[in-house]
Enzyme design. Structure first.
Site, PDB file in Angstrom:
ATOM      1  N   CYS A  31      38.520 -55.629 -21.488  1.00 39.12           N
ATOM      2  CA  CYS A  31      37.353 -56.057 -22.678  1.00 39.12           C
ATOM      3  C   CYS A  31      38.597 -56.490 -23.555  1.00 39.12           C
ATOM      4  CB  CYS A  31      36.681 -54.926 -22.917  1.00 39.12           C
ATOM      5  SG  CYS A  31      36.023 -54.851 -24.756  1.00 39.12           S
ATOM      6  N   CYS A  34      37.981 -55.088 -26.907  1.00 38.98           N
ATOM      7  CA  CYS A  34      38.482 -53.596 -27.069  1.00 38.98           C
ATOM      8  C   CYS A  34      40.135 -53.478 -27.263  1.00 38.98           C
ATOM      9  CB  CYS A  34      37.994 -52.749 -25.678  1.00 38.98           C
ATOM     10  SG  CYS A  34      36.275 -52.965 -25.263  1.00 38.98           S
TER      11      CYS A  34
END
Lengths: 107, 312
Positions: A31, A34
């Site tokens: 991600c 992230c």
């Protein structure tokens, strides 16, 4: 000290029974947002070590915990106080914006 | 004072950095703190960037561009530009840390930001099933039903990616004409897990605590409800001009205006490249090309400044 990883085994001790408020960063390695917010959380953890713990939970490794906390979007940063979620912040944000969202829990 | 500062780190920003560094302008790239690498960081396979016959992962491509820029001496600042003062001879860029950077030339390559549907419950349910990032959130919808709204390449790519997890993926599009390339559209149409819902506009998002469905208005005048567990919004994006719109001229479409076949904005010494100038093509390769143009324009501008000084 930057944010450390928690697992299903350490979640109760590190998060639920922690006397300090804890921010749990629910994340996944692939991600992008992230990965982007991770060093920002490390820096916030360093500067607020007295008042708050910041830990990371890899939702790919621990999908049951992700499901238990109804994670549908990541990064999801949940603040736990006395074992209960008291605040949720979704999505990568620049440090000033994130600090503003978390202001009540920071030093 | 720096010769060249580049704001943005997508294909346009990094290509400008490669060209600028090779021209020995020691460029500083202000990458942003959370969106470095730009939109391709949230994609999977990129199959249309020349030089990668087997395709390349979006994040890998951007890491390679970054490494290539750094190899020639471009400097990266992982912070956000918070204000820009571009009208004078000395350009001043303030970043999140409070530092002010001065430069003779600036390349604006801030890209674009995802458009929202503009529905009442969109923000409330963002994080509870409404998403703008299939690669981030797709795995939470294993064996579930999701919808992707949009008709462009990014909608097709997200829908195709989501079939890895979801049992059923709707592509909801307000028209029956698609902006998506035939290759992407055909692949989505051939996918047994994807169902197209065309001529349908999303009018509402349902769900108390998490998304449970969407309401649709159809072109034939009827309405309906679609039961879904997740909604992925891919209806395009708008140029990110908020920091500069009061200083540089914009086009009717809201992009930064540049002189034809160049990157020159309405302000001397200020150039622009990538999606922020592009209402039409919006491809990584086009952005990269315009980044090269901007660096060359900045280089010529700096040479002209030097010539003026030596004549004085």
């Amino acid at each position: 000290m930057s944010a450390r990883d928690v697992t299903e085994a350490t979640f109760a001790a590190e998060v639920l029974n922690n006397p300090k408020p804890v921010i749990v960063d629910f994340w996944e390695p692939w991600c992008g947002p992230c990965r982007a917010v991770s060093p920002i959380l490390d820096a916030i953890a360093d500067d607020n070590a007295e008042t708050i713990d910041i830990v990371k939970l890899n939702v790919d490794e621990f999908p049951d915990l992700a499901a238990q906390y109804s994670i549908l979007n990541i990064p999801a940063m949940k603040v736990f106080k006395d074992g209960v979620v008291v605040k949720t912040v979704i999505g990568a944000k620049p440090r000033p914006a994130l600090e503003q969202d978390l202001a009540e829990f920071l030093a | 004072m720096r010769d060249l500062v580049i704001v943005g780190s997508g294909p346009a920003g990094y290509t400008a950095a490669i060209y600028g560094a090779r021209a020995e302008l020691s460029p500083l790239v202000i990458t942003s703190s959370v969106q470095m690498g730009g939109d391709l960081m949230n994609t999977t396979e990129v199959d249309n960037f020349p030089g990668f016959p087997e395709g390349v992962m979006g994040p890998d491509l951007m890491m390679k561009m970054q490494a290539q820029a750094e190899r020639f001496g471009a400097e990266l600042l992982f912070d956000d530009a918070t204000s820009l003062d571009l009208t004078g001879e000395v350009k001043r860029i303030t970043v999140g840390s409070g530092d002010v950077i001065e430069a003779k030339t600036v390349i604006l390559a801030m890209g674009s930001e995802y458009r929202k549907l503009g529905l009442a419950d969109e923000n409330r349910l963002s994080g509870s099933g409404v998403s703008w990032c299939a690669t981030c959130d797709g795995a939470f919808f294993r064996n579930r039903t999701v919808a992707v709204v949009g008709g462009g390449d990014s909608a097709m790519e997200e829908a195709t990616f989501l079939t890895r997890f979801a049992d059923l993926v709707y592509i909801v599009h307000r028209s029956d004409q698609f902006r998506a390339s035939p290759a992407m559209l055909t692949r989505a149409q051939a996918d047994p897990k994807i169902t197209f819902v065309t001529n349908a506009a999303v009018t509402g998002i349902l769900g108390e605590t998490v998304v449970t469905g969407i309401t649709l208005d159809h072109k034939d005048g009827t309405s309906s409800t679609l039961e879904i567990d997740g909604l992925f919004v891919a209806i395009g994006s708008d140029p990110r001009t908020a920091l500069v719109e009061s200083q540089v001229a914009l086009t009717a479409e809201g992009n930064i205006a540049v002189e034809e076949r160049s990157s020159k904005t309405s302000l001397p010494g200020v150039f622009a490249a990538g999606d922020v100038i592009d209402p039409t093509y919006r491809q990584a390769i086009v952005a990269a090309g315009s980044g090269a143009v901007a660096a060359l324009d900045a280089q010529h501008h700096l040479e002209a400044l030097k010539d003026e000084r030596s004549l004085e």
